[in-house]
Write a protein that holds these residues in place. Sequence first.
Motif, PDB file in Angstrom:
ATOM      1  N   LEU A 103       0.814  -1.217   0.000  1.00 30.96           N
ATOM      2  CA  LEU A 103       0.000   0.000   0.000  1.00 30.96           C
ATOM      3  C   LEU A 103       0.845   1.263   0.000  1.00 30.96           C
ATOM      4  O   LEU A 103       0.422   2.288  -0.536  1.00 30.96           O
ATOM      5  CB  LEU A 103      -0.935   0.019   1.218  1.00 30.96           C
ATOM      6  CG  LEU A 103      -2.039  -1.028   1.223  1.00 30.96           C
ATOM      7  CD1 LEU A 103      -2.875  -0.876   2.480  1.00 30.96           C
ATOM      8  CD2 LEU A 103      -2.920  -0.901  -0.014  1.00 30.96           C
TER       9      LEU A 103
ATOM     10  N   LEU B  77      -1.579   5.865  -6.962  1.00 26.42           N
ATOM     11  CA  LEU B  77      -2.936   6.134  -7.454  1.00 26.42           C
ATOM     12  C   LEU B  77      -3.412   7.512  -6.993  1.00 26.42           C
ATOM     13  O   LEU B  77      -4.090   8.234  -7.730  1.00 26.42           O
ATOM     14  CB  LEU B  77      -3.888   5.042  -6.965  1.00 26.42           C
ATOM     15  CG  LEU B  77      -3.636   3.638  -7.548  1.00 26.42           C
ATOM     16  CD1 LEU B  77      -4.426   2.581  -6.767  1.00 26.42           C
ATOM     17  CD2 LEU B  77      -4.018   3.584  -9.030  1.00 26.42           C
TER      18      LEU B  77
ATOM     19  N   ASN C 171       3.243  -8.274   0.777  1.00 28.29           N
ATOM     20  CA  ASN C 171       2.054  -9.104   0.894  1.00 28.29           C
ATOM     21  C   ASN C 171       1.674  -9.747  -0.425  1.00 28.29           C
ATOM     22  O   ASN C 171       0.665 -10.429  -0.509  1.00 28.29           O
ATOM     23  CB  ASN C 171       0.884  -8.273   1.426  1.00 28.29           C
ATOM     24  CG  ASN C 171       1.119  -7.826   2.852  1.00 28.29           C
ATOM     25  OD1 ASN C 171       0.958  -8.598   3.791  1.00 28.29           O
ATOM     26  ND2 ASN C 171       1.571  -6.586   3.015  1.00 28.29           N
ATOM     27  N   GLY C 172       2.476  -9.513  -1.471  1.00 24.28           N
ATOM     28  CA  GLY C 172       2.256 -10.216  -2.718  1.00 24.28           C
ATOM     29  C   GLY C 172       1.717  -9.405  -3.884  1.00 24.28           C
ATOM     30  O   GLY C 172       1.625  -9.915  -5.001  1.00 24.28           O
ATOM     31  N   TYR C 173       1.360  -8.129  -3.666  1.00 23.31           N
ATOM     32  CA  TYR C 173       0.817  -7.359  -4.787  1.00 23.31           C
ATOM     33  C   TYR C 173       1.919  -7.090  -5.813  1.00 23.31           C
ATOM     34  O   TYR C 173       2.997  -6.620  -5.466  1.00 23.31           O
ATOM     35  CB  TYR C 173       0.216  -6.040  -4.308  1.00 23.31           C
ATOM     36  CG  TYR C 173      -0.957  -5.619  -5.163  1.00 23.31           C
ATOM     37  CD1 TYR C 173      -2.250  -5.985  -4.811  1.00 23.31           C
ATOM     38  CD2 TYR C 173      -0.770  -4.915  -6.347  1.00 23.31           C
ATOM     39  CE1 TYR C 173      -3.332  -5.636  -5.608  1.00 23.31           C
ATOM     40  CE2 TYR C 173      -1.844  -4.570  -7.146  1.00 23.31           C
ATOM     41  CZ  TYR C 173      -3.128  -4.923  -6.779  1.00 23.31           C
ATOM     42  OH  TYR C 173      -4.198  -4.584  -7.578  1.00 23.31           O
TER      43      TYR C 173
ATOM     44  N   GLU D 135     -10.346  -7.851  -3.905  1.00 20.71           N
ATOM     45  CA  GLU D 135      -9.208  -7.274  -4.644  1.00 20.71           C
ATOM     46  C   GLU D 135      -8.559  -6.230  -3.736  1.00 20.71           C
ATOM     47  O   GLU D 135      -9.205  -5.258  -3.311  1.00 20.71           O
ATOM     48  CB  GLU D 135      -9.669  -6.653  -5.971  1.00 20.71           C
ATOM     49  CG  GLU D 135      -8.617  -6.715  -7.090  1.00 20.71           C
ATOM     50  CD  GLU D 135      -7.418  -5.783  -6.863  1.00 20.71           C
ATOM     51  OE1 GLU D 135      -6.326  -6.034  -7.398  1.00 20.71           O
ATOM     52  OE2 GLU D 135      -7.585  -4.775  -6.138  1.00 20.71           O
TER      53      GLU D 135
ATOM     54  N   LEU E 232      -6.336  -3.655  -3.738  1.00 13.92           N
ATOM     55  CA  LEU E 232      -6.349  -2.194  -3.889  1.00 13.92           C
ATOM     56  C   LEU E 232      -7.766  -1.646  -3.993  1.00 13.92           C
ATOM     57  O   LEU E 232      -8.017  -0.514  -3.585  1.00 13.92           O
ATOM     58  CB  LEU E 232      -5.562  -1.775  -5.127  1.00 13.92           C
ATOM     59  CG  LEU E 232      -4.056  -2.027  -5.068  1.00 13.92           C
ATOM     60  CD1 LEU E 232      -3.407  -1.559  -6.365  1.00 13.92           C
ATOM     61  CD2 LEU E 232      -3.431  -1.304  -3.872  1.00 13.92           C
TER      62      LEU E 232
ATOM     63  N   ASN F  38      -4.335 -10.892  -3.681  1.00 14.93           N
ATOM     64  CA  ASN F  38      -2.880 -10.916  -3.734  1.00 14.93           C
ATOM     65  C   ASN F  38      -2.253 -11.093  -2.362  1.00 14.93           C
ATOM     66  O   ASN F  38      -1.034 -11.071  -2.236  1.00 14.93           O
ATOM     67  CB  ASN F  38      -2.361  -9.626  -4.380  1.00 14.93           C
ATOM     68  CG  ASN F  38      -2.751  -9.537  -5.843  1.00 14.93           C
ATOM     69  OD1 ASN F  38      -2.142 -10.157  -6.693  1.00 14.93           O
ATOM     70  ND2 ASN F  38      -3.816  -8.802  -6.119  1.00 14.93           N
ATOM     71  N   GLY F  39      -3.065 -11.234  -1.329  1.00 10.37           N
ATOM     72  CA  GLY F  39      -2.523 -11.557  -0.019  1.00 10.37           C
ATOM     73  C   GLY F  39      -2.585 -10.467   1.042  1.00 10.37           C
ATOM     74  O   GLY F  39      -2.246 -10.709   2.198  1.00 10.37           O
ATOM     75  N   TYR F  40      -3.004  -9.237   0.680  1.00  9.28           N
ATOM     76  CA  TYR F  40      -3.032  -8.173   1.693  1.00  9.28           C
ATOM     77  C   TYR F  40      -4.125  -8.463   2.709  1.00  9.28           C
ATOM     78  O   TYR F  40      -5.258  -8.727   2.348  1.00  9.28           O
ATOM     79  CB  TYR F  40      -3.267  -6.803   1.043  1.00  9.28           C
ATOM     80  CG  TYR F  40      -2.553  -5.718   1.812  1.00  9.28           C
ATOM     81  CD1 TYR F  40      -1.277  -5.313   1.458  1.00  9.28           C
ATOM     82  CD2 TYR F  40      -3.147  -5.113   2.924  1.00  9.28           C
ATOM     83  CE1 TYR F  40      -0.600  -4.338   2.177  1.00  9.28           C
ATOM     84  CE2 TYR F  40      -2.479  -4.144   3.649  1.00  9.28           C
ATOM     85  CZ  TYR F  40      -1.199  -3.755   3.270  1.00  9.28           C
ATOM     86  OH  TYR F  40      -0.537  -2.793   3.996  1.00  9.28           O
ATOM     87  N   PRO F  41      -3.788  -8.420   4.010  1.00 10.55           N
ATOM     88  CA  PRO F  41      -4.784  -8.736   5.036  1.00 10.55           C
ATOM     89  C   PRO F  41      -5.684  -7.539   5.349  1.00 10.55           C
ATOM     90  O   PRO F  41      -5.254  -6.400   5.263  1.00 10.55           O
ATOM     91  CB  PRO F  41      -3.930  -9.075   6.258  1.00 10.55           C
ATOM     92  CG  PRO F  41      -2.671  -8.283   6.076  1.00 10.55           C
ATOM     93  CD  PRO F  41      -2.455  -8.161   4.579  1.00 10.55           C
TER      94      PRO F  41
END
Lengths: 167, 167, 167, 167, 167, 167
Positions: free
Chosen positions: E14, E21, E45-47, F12, F14, F45-48
Amino acid sequence: QSVLILVGEIYEDLELWYPKLRLIEAGAAVTVAGKEAGREYAGKNGYPCVADASLDQMDPAAFDALVVPGGFMPDKLRREAGVLDLVRRFDAAKKPIAAICHGGWIPISAGVYRGVRVTGSPGIKDDLINAGALYEDAAVVVDGHHVSSRRPDDLPDFCRALIERLR
Amino acid sequence: QSVLILVGEIYEDLELWYPKLRLIEAGAAVTVAGKEAGREYAGKNGYPCVADASLDQMDPAAFDALVVPGGFMPDKLRREAGVLDLVRRFDAAKKPIAAICHGGWIPISAGVYRGVRVTGSPGIKDDLINAGALYEDAAVVVDGHHVSSRRPDDLPDFCRALIERLR
Amino acid sequence: QSVLILVGEIYEDLELWYPKLRLIEAGAAVTVAGKEAGREYAGKNGYPCVADASLDQMDPAAFDALVVPGGFMPDKLRREAGVLDLVRRFDAAKKPIAAICHGGWIPISAGVYRGVRVTGSPGIKDDLINAGALYEDAAVVVDGHHVSSRRPDDLPDFCRALIERLR
Amino acid sequence: QSVLILVGEIYEDLELWYPKLRLIEAGAAVTVAGKEAGREYAGKNGYPCVADASLDQMDPAAFDALVVPGGFMPDKLRREAGVLDLVRRFDAAKKPIAAICHGGWIPISAGVYRGVRVTGSPGIKDDLINAGALYEDAAVVVDGHHVSSRRPDDLPDFCRALIERLR
Amino acid sequence: QSVLILVGEIYEDLELWYPKLRLIEAGAAVTVAGKEAGREYAGKNGYPCVADASLDQMDPAAFDALVVPGGFMPDKLRREAGVLDLVRRFDAAKKPIAAICHGGWIPISAGVYRGVRVTGSPGIKDDLINAGALYEDAAVVVDGHHVSSRRPDDLPDFCRALIERLR
Amino acid sequence: QSVLILVGEIYEDLELWYPKLRLIEAGAAVTVAGKEAGREYAGKNGYPCVADASLDQMDPAAFDALVVPGGFMPDKLRREAGVLDLVRRFDAAKKPIAAICHGGWIPISAGVYRGVRVTGSPGIKDDLINAGALYEDAAVVVDGHHVSSRRPDDLPDFCRALIERLR
């Protein structure tokens, strides 16, 4: 007809699920048993499988056949005296024992493969031979109540042979 | 002193890395060989290891000892005729062959454990016995040029015994 | 008998593999086609599947039936004009189109479900109804050449119905 | 001889396990302490490590040396007042503090590196210098009771130096 | 207005994407630069994030501000002389340098934080202070052209402050 | 201003986090609600993301707008009668309903898109049209209280439009 299938961590996904669904399609009742009833085990490729029942409460008299999938699950289950005893009782009753891929490690440790014609994963070929089995390289080998195959590709032959024996 | 260690996918991370680093600390030159030189193999828990050399170019005459880590890597490497031949040549030359955990599957398939006192993972105990080995449940077993252990916890005993033999 | 199965990233593992192996067991020739021939696609749970052929080279005339597995693969394949055209040609020829779970999104986008009795994942029930299909909550629904099921548990019924239609 | 090793999430796998096993091989008693006794921590590459004891119950008087592995674990543990206090007490008692790779962040935050010759990961070189340490680029640097190394490759030198100081 | 954002493996997802963005929403042109143009980097986290450009081809004169996300990416990028030089040129030109969380490691290594009021992750607080910065525990700290925040939760304050400075 | 955002497994990343942080930056109070309050959901994608509140305790009267992120989360939440009822009440009150990517599946199932101009992921275009919506291929489409976008790239336009409506 009632069939018992073994489950544990890192079971080969298709070698458990294809026989399970195929036997249901053929009209059998299927019980999947692991060390802990209700626990979810992950397959070698990640497919989840919840155990219907606990291995130490299984009575061979209640089943018509036993299916032993491969993956690395047999490496752990072959260490369990209860599992080996279960296999020996299926063997003594001459009920079908169907093992695929690395599944053969469990009948090896149960001592039921001496003099039996079998196949299995090339990875356990030497272990099968050292256990007194007569190894063949074929999609499926049936010798008495023993049914065996080499890998997931052999599943159609494996299940056809098992279902024939159950009739 | 020069030592060869085998590597392949799903090798047990510490059973490769502890001997490798420990032998370097002891002054040895270590070569890690897999099917493909320069390729990165992932351990059972994810630790990466790049192979220094290709297995089929290894000459036992250039090494003083062989280390065979466990994990599920031996299940694949025991199928390779070249690997088994390599092991037989270390055995014929009476150079130390140190196998830990599931590593014992490779000497089993090479046929060098008949009459030898060994230990190994409980998962392969029956395979060791069926191969003619004399199984003991100990942190390390040394019989002639054969050194064996059961699991990662045994690594200190495993390496102490191996290094003693290399002196 | 010759059957075409669709594959793509995040296909539902058993919804592809059970029909594939089951149809082979029944004597059919099976072709798995994805966007790229020879590419390995990962299932929703991680099971790998290599595409035998490329989707844009498939000729419906060469096949007796089409199988559409679920997972999230249909979300991507339904955007491909070539895939939708393929489905319409199976439909025009009244050859079996068997869709399971989220597989129904593809016949929806192909516009072949208007007035057809079908089932599918509860997640796409509203999309099926909005597409003009007549939704039923059953393990398998057969309407003309359309065969449909809801989830992996329904695979035995799904394949039994499909195989009956292929005879 | 008794040695304390720190553990936490994303510890560098070999930088914890090699010293642990190596010290046991050398005859030491090793305690691995994390924030929670009995909890399993995952290494940066996935190797699991269960903490023997809880950090806040550790008494420096009971140990002869402290080992601080790297990975990103130190980024979290350096925020704990109890951990920094523990390090200061090892320092005050002039007992060996052996830090490798990113492990140096913890002695930095404990304020014990001023005027000390050390090495460490290139990633923390500037932090070491800003903390008043005298940075050297060497496999191992020993200055009084401080032992430090740069990365996993340095582990043989790191442990040889630590073990010498423990004699 | 044109803004440069740094990317590398294990960037905080993020802390890169929100500023990117948000700045686009505010009308800015954003360039994300990593060591290799066109390469996809994975967030902590994988993004995934594909670099628009290569770091060593970036000219500070072409940009109005620099954003340095956190995660463990800065631990690698602070070792690159080219990255540090880039930061020094933004600093010399008094163009905004906005660093969040562990992003501060890069200005530390560039030597541009001496005497500057900043905040950052508690994990790097000691490194900031040792680098001569004046640490404050606040959602955002602005001192001249330096903007800094502590963690993802602070992103709204971080971007509001950065965008104000860009007007 | 108070805004409700929906969360669930495989949201998703974001499309949830950008609106959440952006609305906070704009001064709104944001509540993220999932099936279980306090539970952590993993993004595609894994973000918690930890849910602030439970969906079935949400009262539309307490909020000024609803945000529906995409990913595969909507495939599950659209099956919940409570979620669909919630959406219908936002719609009846003509409060903004902002859906992005696959988020549109939820308003489809709530039956609030008939005659409404919308956009969304190409994957759900046919479902939108079959639900009676008027599909446009644009970064953002605003029709009355309905705001919609196609994918993460559209987030700046999506949030600009939503925030304008909230003023």
